[in-house]
Design an enzyme around this catalytic site. Structure first.
Site, PDB file in Angstrom:
ATOM      1  N   THR A  13       0.823  -1.203   0.000  1.00 26.88           N
ATOM      2  CA  THR A  13       0.000   0.000   0.000  1.00 26.88           C
ATOM      3  C   THR A  13       0.860   1.257   0.000  1.00 26.88           C
ATOM      4  OG1 THR A  13      -1.663  -1.237   1.184  1.00 26.88           O
ATOM      5  CG2 THR A  13      -1.887   1.146   1.224  1.00 26.88           C
ATOM      6  N   VAL A  14       1.765   1.367   0.977  1.00 24.12           N
ATOM      7  CA  VAL A  14       2.554   2.598   1.086  1.00 24.12           C
ATOM      8  C   VAL A  14       3.564   2.690  -0.066  1.00 24.12           C
ATOM      9  CG1 VAL A  14       4.079   3.964   2.552  1.00 24.12           C
ATOM     10  CG2 VAL A  14       2.235   2.637   3.587  1.00 24.12           C
ATOM     11  N   ALA A  33      13.404  21.032  -4.291  1.00 22.23           N
ATOM     12  CA  ALA A  33      14.570  20.602  -3.495  1.00 22.23           C
ATOM     13  C   ALA A  33      15.880  20.846  -4.238  1.00 22.23           C
ATOM     14  CB  ALA A  33      14.444  19.119  -3.151  1.00 22.23           C
ATOM     15  N   ALA A  43      12.413  -3.767  -3.852  1.00 21.64           N
ATOM     16  CA  ALA A  43      12.361  -5.171  -3.422  1.00 21.64           C
ATOM     17  C   ALA A  43      10.919  -5.516  -3.059  1.00 21.64           C
ATOM     18  CB  ALA A  43      13.272  -5.386  -2.219  1.00 21.64           C
ATOM     19  N   VAL A 132       4.304   8.531  12.385  1.00 17.50           N
ATOM     20  CA  VAL A 132       3.222   9.023  13.259  1.00 17.50           C
ATOM     21  C   VAL A 132       2.339   9.991  12.471  1.00 17.50           C
ATOM     22  CG1 VAL A 132       2.643  10.192  15.423  1.00 17.50           C
ATOM     23  CG2 VAL A 132       4.790   8.928  15.251  1.00 17.50           C
ATOM     24  N   GLY A 134       0.551   9.643   9.794  1.00 24.72           N
ATOM     25  CA  GLY A 134       0.466   9.539   8.329  1.00 24.72           C
ATOM     26  C   GLY A 134       0.990  10.794   7.652  1.00 24.72           C
ATOM     27  N   ASP A 201      -0.719   0.200  18.354  1.00 25.32           N
ATOM     28  CA  ASP A 201      -0.277   1.160  17.337  1.00 25.32           C
ATOM     29  C   ASP A 201      -0.198   2.577  17.937  1.00 25.32           C
ATOM     30  OD1 ASP A 201       0.046   1.906  14.351  1.00 25.32           O
ATOM     31  OD2 ASP A 201      -1.673   3.121  14.962  1.00 25.32           O
ATOM     32  N   LYS A 205       3.165   5.119  18.554  1.00 21.52           N
ATOM     33  CA  LYS A 205       3.206   6.510  18.075  1.00 21.52           C
ATOM     34  C   LYS A 205       3.398   7.494  19.219  1.00 21.52           C
ATOM     35  CE  LYS A 205       0.370   5.348  14.053  1.00 21.52           C
ATOM     36  NZ  LYS A 205      -1.004   5.208  13.578  1.00 21.52           N
ATOM     37  N   GLY A 310      -3.196   5.444   5.341  1.00 21.31           N
ATOM     38  CA  GLY A 310      -3.632   5.342   3.943  1.00 21.31           C
ATOM     39  C   GLY A 310      -2.482   5.619   2.998  1.00 21.31           C
TER      40      GLY A 310
END
Ligand code: HSE
Length: 440
Positions: A13-14, A33, A43, A132, A134, A201, A205, A310
Site C-alpha cells: 500500500t505505502v 529541493a 524489493a 506518526v 500519516g 499502534d 506513536k 492510507g
C-alpha cells in the site's frame, strides 16, 4: 541538476503510493529541493502480487539486499513493515552509511535506540516522518517548528481505525463489534484488529512523540496502554448525555521538572480511551482522521489534523523524508538533524498509579436507599470527591446504572476505591472507569 538514487523495500500500500506520488510530483519535488530523485529498484515479496498501483517489473527484485547493497542506491526507503527482517534491512543500510527513510513505527518503538545509535556511529541518518500521523508533518513540527518550546502536553488521536470505530458508535448507535465490522469492510481495520483496537499502534506513536518532546527515549514497556475493545455503547451514550465524547487518546504530559539542569523530569506516557468535552476540538475529530494537540510553553496550543493513514497521506510524508535525505546528502551533512537528540538525561516515566486525572465511573447497582452513601463513603475515605451523579432510571429493587463523575485523583487511589466499591453486595458488576481529559 543534482540527482540522487533511491531504492525501496516494499511495494504494498505505502510503497505503491510512494511510487505513484514520485511519478506524479517528482518534477515538482526536484524543482523545490534542487535535486532529482531516481528510483532504481524496489524489493518485493513476489512479482505477481495483486497491487493497487502497478509497478514496472523491470524495477523489481525479490532480494532486499540487492536494493540495500547496490552501490548506486544512496537512500534506502524501508516500507516493508514488521520488526525482525525490517530491523536487519535498516541496520544493514545504516552500517553501509546509507540514510534510511522508514514509516515503520513498530520498528522504531521496539528498536529505535539501537537504530539511532547505528545511524550516529556510521555518520548517516534515519528519517521517520511517516511513522506518526500519516501525512501530518508532526515529527518535523516537534523537532523544528516547536524547537524553542518546552512541551507541556501532547494529546493525540493517532489511530484512525479506533477513531472511526468510536465515531461510528456515537453517530450510528453501533456496538463495538458492529463498528469494527464496518471498519474491516472499509479496509480501515485488519481481519486481526488487535494492533489497532488494543492500543498497540497508538502506543508506538505516542512513544515516539513523547521521546521527541521530552528528550529521552520512552520505552514501550513504560507506557500504560488500554484499548477500546471494552468501550460499550452504553458508556458512549452516558458520556454524551454528560456532554462528552469517548476518544482513544495517546497522552504525553510533563508532570514535574521544567528542564532545569539537575531537576529530574517526570512525564506521563499513556494510551487510553477517555472522555473529552464535546466542545473540545478533539471530540469533533470524525471518521478515521487523526489530530494531535501539542501545548508548548511559548506557543500555547497547536493542533495538527489530517489523514493519519492510507496510501497517499503516508506517501506524502515519505516524500518529505526523501527530499530531506537528498538535501542532506547534497550538502554533505547527513547527520544535520540527528534522528533523535537525547537532551534530557534525567527523564523518567511515572507509573500509571501516580498519574492524576478526573474520572467517569459507571456502576450497576441495586436501586435501594443507602447504596450511593456507601459508595461515596469509600471514595471519600480515599480522598476522592464526586462532582456529579446521574441515575438514569427509577426501578426500586432492580439493577440500574449509576454514573459518577469524579474530581481529580491519583489513579492508585481510584483503583483501590473501585476494588472496594466492586465488593459491595449492592454492586452487581465490575465497575467501569474512564479518565476524563481536556476539561481544565
Ligand atoms: N492502522 C493505523 C490507523 C495506521 O488505523 O491509524 C497505521 O499506523
Amino acid at each position: 541538476m543534482d540527482e540522487v538514487t533511491i531504492g525501496m523495500i516494499g511495494a504494498g500500500t505505502v510503497g505503491g503510493g510512494v511510487y505513484r506520488a514520485l511519478k506524479r510530483n517528482g518534477g515538482l519535488l526536484a524543482s523545490r529541493a534542487g535535486i532529482r530523485v531516481r528510483l532504481k529498484k524496489i524489493a518485493v515479496k513476489a512479482f505477481d502480487e495483486p497491487r493497487k498501483v502497478a509497478v514496472p517489473e523491470s524495477l523489481m527484485t525479490l532480494d532486499w539486499r540487492e536494493v540495500v547493497e547496490d552501490p548506486e542506491v544512496q537512500i534506502v526507503v524501508e516500507l516493508a513493515g514488521g520488526t525482525t527482517t525490517a530491523r536487519q534491512m535498516v541496520l544493514t543500510a545504516l552500517r553501509l552509511g546509507k540514510p534510511v527513510v522508514t514509516a515503520n513505527k513498530a520498528l522504531l518503538s521496539a528498536h529505535g535506540e539501537e537504530l539511532f545509535a547505528a545511524a550516529g556511529e556510521h555518520g548517516t541518518n534515519l528519517y521517520y516522518e511517516a511513522s506518526v500521523g500519516g501525512g501530518i508533518p508532526i515529527i518535523k513540527s516537534l523537532r523544528d517548528g516547536l524547537i524553542g518550546n518546552r512541551i507541556d502536553c501532547i494529546y493525540g488521536i493517532v489511530n484512525g481505525t479506533c477513531n472511526y470505530i468510536l465515531w461510528r458508535m456515537k453517530e450510528e448507535g453501533a456496538e463495538f463489534h458492529q463498528a469494527l465490522k464496518e471498519a474491516q469492510r472499509l479496509g480501515y481495520a485488519e481481519a486481526e484488529p488487535s494492533l489497532d483496537v488494543d492500543g498497540h499502534d497508538s502506543l508506538h506513536k505516542i512513544g515516539i512523540l513523547a521521546s521527541l518532546a521530552y528528550g529521552f527515549w520512552v520505552r514501550p514497556k513504560e507506557i500504560c496502554r488500554e484499548g477500546i475493545r471494552s468501550v460499550s455503547l452504553a458508556d458512549v451514550r452516558f458520556a454524551d448525555q454528560l456532554g462528552y465524547t469517548i476518544k482513544l487518546l495517546g497522552v504525553a504530559k510533563r508532570l514535574a521538572g521544567r528542564g532545569v539542569p539537575g531537576e529530574p523530569k517526570t512525564i506521563q506516557a499513556a494510551v487510553y480511551p477517555a472522555l473529552v468535552p464535546n466542545h473540545h476540538v478533539l471530540a469533533n475529530v470524525a471518521d478515521s482522521f487523526n489530530a494531535i494537540l501539542v501545548c508548548g510553553d511559548v506557543v500555547g496550543d497547536t493542533l495538527f489534523y489530517g489523514r493519519g493513514a492510507g496510501q497517499d497521506p503516508t506517501a506524502s510524508a515519505v516524500l518529505s523524508d526523501i527530499a530531506d535525505a537528498a538535501r542532506d546528502l547534497k550538502h554533505e551533512s547527513p547527520n544535520r538533524v540527528p534522528p533523535f537528540v537525547p537532551h534530557e538525561r534525567n527523564g523518567r516515566v511515572a507509573p500509571a498509579a501516580e498519574c492524576v486525572s478526573r474520572y467517569y465511573v459507571r456502576l450497576e447497582v441495586l436501586d435501594r436507599p443507602g447504596v450511593l452513601g456507601r459508595v461515596a463513603t469509600i471514595l471519600g475515605n480515599l480522598g476522592i470527591g464526586i462532582s456529579s451523579v446521574i441515575q438514569p432510571g427509577d426501578c426500586p429493587g432492580k439493577t440500574v446504572p449509576l454514573i459518577l463523575m469524579m474530581h481529580k485523583a491519583p489513579f492508585a487511589a481510584m483503583a483501590e476505591a473501585l476494588e472496594a466499591v466492586g465488593r459491595l453486595e449492592a454492586v452487581k458488576r465490575k465497575p467501569v472507569m474512564y479518565r476524563v481529559e481536556l476539561c481544565d
